[in-house]
Structure formats: C-alpha cells, structure tokens
Design a protein around this motif. Structure first.
Motif, mmCIF file in Angstrom:
data_model
loop_
_atom_site.group_PDB
_atom_site.id
_atom_site.type_symbol
_atom_site.label_atom_id
_atom_site.label_comp_id
_atom_site.label_asym_id
_atom_site.label_seq_id
_atom_site.Cartn_x
_atom_site.Cartn_y
_atom_site.Cartn_z
ATOM 1 N N ALA A 43 12.609 -2.940 -11.194
ATOM 2 C CA ALA A 43 12.501 -3.514 -12.534
ATOM 3 C C ALA A 43 11.856 -2.464 -13.433
ATOM 4 O O ALA A 43 11.112 -1.609 -12.967
ATOM 5 C CB ALA A 43 11.677 -4.793 -12.516
ATOM 6 N N SER A 44 12.151 -2.545 -14.704
ATOM 7 C CA SER A 44 11.548 -1.611 -15.649
ATOM 8 C C SER A 44 10.161 -2.098 -16.043
ATOM 9 O O SER A 44 9.819 -3.260 -15.863
ATOM 10 C CB SER A 44 12.432 -1.470 -16.890
ATOM 11 O OG SER A 44 12.368 -2.660 -17.650
ATOM 12 N N GLY A 45 9.390 -1.214 -16.624
ATOM 13 C CA GLY A 45 8.064 -1.579 -17.106
ATOM 14 C C GLY A 45 8.086 -2.144 -18.513
ATOM 15 O O GLY A 45 7.062 -2.583 -19.031
ATOM 16 N N ALA A 46 9.259 -2.162 -19.131
ATOM 17 C CA ALA A 46 9.379 -2.653 -20.511
ATOM 18 C C ALA A 46 9.273 -4.175 -20.563
ATOM 19 O O ALA A 46 9.524 -4.860 -19.573
ATOM 20 C CB ALA A 46 10.720 -2.214 -21.104
ATOM 21 N N THR A 47 8.928 -4.696 -21.733
ATOM 22 C CA THR A 47 8.851 -6.150 -21.887
ATOM 23 C C THR A 47 10.236 -6.788 -21.863
ATOM 24 O O THR A 47 10.378 -7.932 -21.464
ATOM 25 C CB THR A 47 8.128 -6.532 -23.184
ATOM 26 O OG1 THR A 47 8.783 -5.896 -24.274
ATOM 27 C CG2 THR A 47 6.668 -6.115 -23.137
ATOM 28 N N ALA A 126 15.478 -8.001 -12.828
ATOM 29 C CA ALA A 126 14.861 -7.528 -11.585
ATOM 30 C C ALA A 126 15.942 -7.489 -10.520
ATOM 31 O O ALA A 126 16.666 -8.471 -10.322
ATOM 32 C CB ALA A 126 13.723 -8.445 -11.152
ATOM 33 N N PHE A 127 16.074 -6.343 -9.861
ATOM 34 C CA PHE A 127 17.093 -6.129 -8.835
ATOM 35 C C PHE A 127 16.417 -6.054 -7.471
ATOM 36 O O PHE A 127 15.411 -5.366 -7.320
ATOM 37 C CB PHE A 127 17.826 -4.805 -9.087
ATOM 38 C CG PHE A 127 18.621 -4.797 -10.363
ATOM 39 C CD1 PHE A 127 19.992 -4.937 -10.329
ATOM 40 C CD2 PHE A 127 18.006 -4.644 -11.596
ATOM 41 C CE1 PHE A 127 20.739 -4.929 -11.497
ATOM 42 C CE2 PHE A 127 18.732 -4.637 -12.767
ATOM 43 C CZ PHE A 127 20.107 -4.777 -12.714
ATOM 44 N N PHE A 128 16.973 -6.743 -6.482
ATOM 45 C CA PHE A 128 16.480 -6.670 -5.111
ATOM 46 C C PHE A 128 17.528 -5.934 -4.292
ATOM 47 O O PHE A 128 18.676 -6.368 -4.208
ATOM 48 C CB PHE A 128 16.200 -8.065 -4.558
ATOM 49 C CG PHE A 128 14.975 -8.667 -5.173
ATOM 50 C CD1 PHE A 128 13.749 -8.523 -4.552
ATOM 51 C CD2 PHE A 128 15.036 -9.337 -6.376
ATOM 52 C CE1 PHE A 128 12.593 -9.050 -5.120
ATOM 53 C CE2 PHE A 128 13.896 -9.870 -6.959
ATOM 54 C CZ PHE A 128 12.679 -9.719 -6.326
#
Length: 140
Positions: A43-47, A126-128
């Motif tokens: 996942a990115s750290g962006a909102t 979010a990718f798993f």
C-alpha cells in the motif's frame, strides 16, 4: 495372542511416541519456505491513491507489476479499497480482474459510477501478494 504381543520389547511405546511427534508437528506452525512465498501487504503511504472527480463516468484501472518475474512472478491474490478516508477496507470483486498479459502485469477495472455524484471520491488501495511489486491507479 494379539499383534501387540508379537512386537519386540518396548516397540509399542516407540510407535506411540512416533505418532505423538507426528501429530505435534502437523499442528505446529510450518516454517518451511523462502522469500519468494512470503505474503506481503503493499500500500502507498498517501492518504489516497487516486481521486475520481464529481460527475466523472470513467473507471479506475489498477495495475500491479511484480518486481521479480522469475518462477512465474509475484501473484496478487486480493485487492482491497477504502474510499474517502474511511478506516475500513472492502475487497474488490474478483469479477473486476482482467486477464494477465505476457508481461505479468495484473489488472483490475474498478467501476465507481460517479457520473451522477456531486462530490469527488478519494480511493486508497491495499494489495495482498506473494512476492513484491508496485502498483499504479489511473482513470480510463
């Protein structure tokens, strides 16, 4: 005379210990594997990862690119989304997944139906995955 009477001395106790050990090993956590089979959450750290403008009928194309294509590359098996800064994530339907090409890039076409919406939608993903990689989100 039974079969147990025909076993050598202490053999029945050895067989019972062996069965007990096998049962414990089957119930214990398995630690076999390599870095290639470790599951990751990406996942990115962006909102938010993308904004779908109000009144926009376009869909979002998600693309996951595995970092290592050896042995079939990374497999992204579940994708979750959160909208408008919500704390809970919801799984993207597998029916939105597109065919994987020869380049190994995995894609999803997510529909938001925001053409009648009066506000922007801010989506986070979010990718798993098995393995690692990167993702992009774009309007199409």
């Amino acid at each position: 005379m039974s079969v147990l009477d025909q076993l050598p001395e202490w053999e029945s106790a050895r067989v019972l210990r062996e069965l007990d050990a096998v049962q414990r090993e089957m119930k214990a956590p398995q630690t076999v594997g390599s870095k290639a089979v470790i599951m990751n959450r990406i996942a990115s750290g962006a909102t938010s990862d993308i904004t779908i403008p109000a009144g926009d009928a376009r869909d979002v194309l998600l693309q996951f690119t595995p970092s290592d294509l050896s042995f079939g590359g990374g497999l992204c098996y579940r994708v979750f989304q959160s909208t408008d800064g919500g704390a809970s994530f919801f799984e993207i339907s597998p029916s939105e997944r597109l065919r994987v090409g020869s380049d190994g890039v995995q894609k999803w076409r997510v529909r938001y139906f925001n053409q009648y919406g009066g506000t922007d939608i801010h989506a986070k993903y979010a990718f798993f995955c098995v393995g690692s990689g990167t993702f992009t989100a774009s309007l199409i």
